[in-house]
Write an enzyme that holds these catalytic residues in place. Structure first.
Site, PDB file in Angstrom:
ATOM      1  N   GLU A 158      -1.413  -3.786   6.251  1.00  0.00           N
ATOM      2  CA  GLU A 158      -0.365  -3.797   6.574  1.00  0.00           C
ATOM      3  C   GLU A 158       0.298  -4.396   7.902  1.00  0.00           C
ATOM      4  O   GLU A 158       2.098  -4.926   8.111  1.00  0.00           O
ATOM      5  CB  GLU A 158       0.052  -2.051   6.782  1.00  0.00           C
ATOM      6  N   HIS A 191       6.602   2.721   1.796  1.00  0.00           N
ATOM      7  CA  HIS A 191       6.195   4.140   1.821  1.00  0.00           C
ATOM      8  C   HIS A 191       6.826   5.230   1.146  1.00  0.00           C
ATOM      9  O   HIS A 191       6.404   5.972   1.038  1.00  0.00           O
ATOM     10  CB  HIS A 191       5.933   4.972   3.035  1.00  0.00           C
TER      11      HIS A 191
END
Length: 300
Positions: A158, A191
């Site tokens: 990430e 997300h």
């Protein structure tokens, strides 16, 4: 010969403090949007009946995001200004450099520990910190694929995609402070896909949306901090280690405070407050670009 050397040195110094070359906003934003979609899509390319925590699912996702990590730098190389790639090596553009690496490893980590002073003090009085001195804990952790996902693979993938590859592009279209507030939006919205996972586990739609919105909020806030660290330090390792630490700590368990005796509860609350205020005060000091030899990304 000395005059020529001095001239080149002066030009190099001048170049190091120049603003970043500019690329169109539509280019940088489009690249970041594509990378966000590709990253999330890579988690779902596999046809599997298992949930996200099943070892088979985790291993496949490890492979998918690794491919994305190989693709993402191509966007930076292809769409960055040629002037930027002449000013620094491609590895330096991605925050992969040796100069200033020691402070980049230590200072942001200590700064984040200060932010979590309250939760750390709770762990100390619960004696749960002792397990970190136990070699069996670390051996067991590195054999646990979920621990590796949460503390190694998720932070490294990430941060590499959303910080090391997106920030250099956004920083070529916006000022550093603006870039810090833009890139986390890609990180936070990435997300939202957890809504589908929660629904597949039988969770009610309303509950799934509420939880995911809460997750969107705190991941975006963390993204601000992480992007700030990348821009200020010019290092990938800083946000990566901080991300891993935050994943370990999780959200503070405030309910644990109310299980303490009154005096201890007051002291722990003071630790929460002191840690947060100390973090705010030291944040601009401990992230001075000069500490990290960062003359590339923070010229404001």
């Amino acid at each position: 010969m000395n005059d020529s050397s001095d001239s080149n040195s002066s030009q190099g110094t001048a170049t190091s403090v120049l603003p970043l070359p500019h690329i169109p906003v539509v280019t940088s934003v489009s690249c970041c949007l594509i990378l966000s979609v590709v990253y999330v899509a890579s988690l779902y390319v596999w046809n599997t009946k298992h949930n996200r925590d099943h070892p088979a699912t985790v291993k496949r996702r490890f492979f998918s995001v690794s491919i994305v990590m190989l693709i993402a730098p191509l966007f930076v190389y292809k769409f960055s200004s040629p002037d930027l790639l002449e000013r620094a090596t491609f590895a330096e553009v991605l925050g992969l450099r040796w100069q200033g690496i020691f402070p980049a490893i230590v200072l942001p980590y200590l700064l984040t520990m200060l932010l979590f002073l309250g939760p750390l003090c709770v762990q100390m009085q619960n004696e749960s910190l002792k397990m970190f001195m136990d070699t069996d804990y670390w051996i067991g952790s590195f054999k646990n694929i979920l621990w590796i996902r949460n503390h190694v693979m998720a932070p490294i993938s990430e941060e590499f995609v959303f910080r090391a590859c997106m920030m250099p592009l956004i920083l070529q279209s916006f000022s550093p402070l603006t870039a810090v507030f833009i890139t986390p939006l890609f990180f936070g919205t990435a997300h939202i896909h957890h809504i589908g996972e929660r629904l597949s586990l039988g969770m009610e739609l309303k509950t799934a949306i509420v939880i995911s919105c809460f997750q969107l909020t705190y991941t975006t806030i963390f993204g601000f901090y992480s992007a700030f660290l990348f821009a200020r330090t010019g290092h990938f390792v800083a946000p990566f280690l901080v991300h891993a630490f935050c994943n370990h700590m999780g959200l503070p368990d405030v309910q644990d405070l109310w299980q303490q005796h009154l005096v201890r509860r007051v002291l722990l609350i003071m630790c929460y407050i002191v840690g947060f205020l100390g973090w705010i005060i030291l944040l601009p000091i401990a992230t001075q670009p000069s500490l990290y030899s960062n003359n590339l990304y923070w010229n404001v």
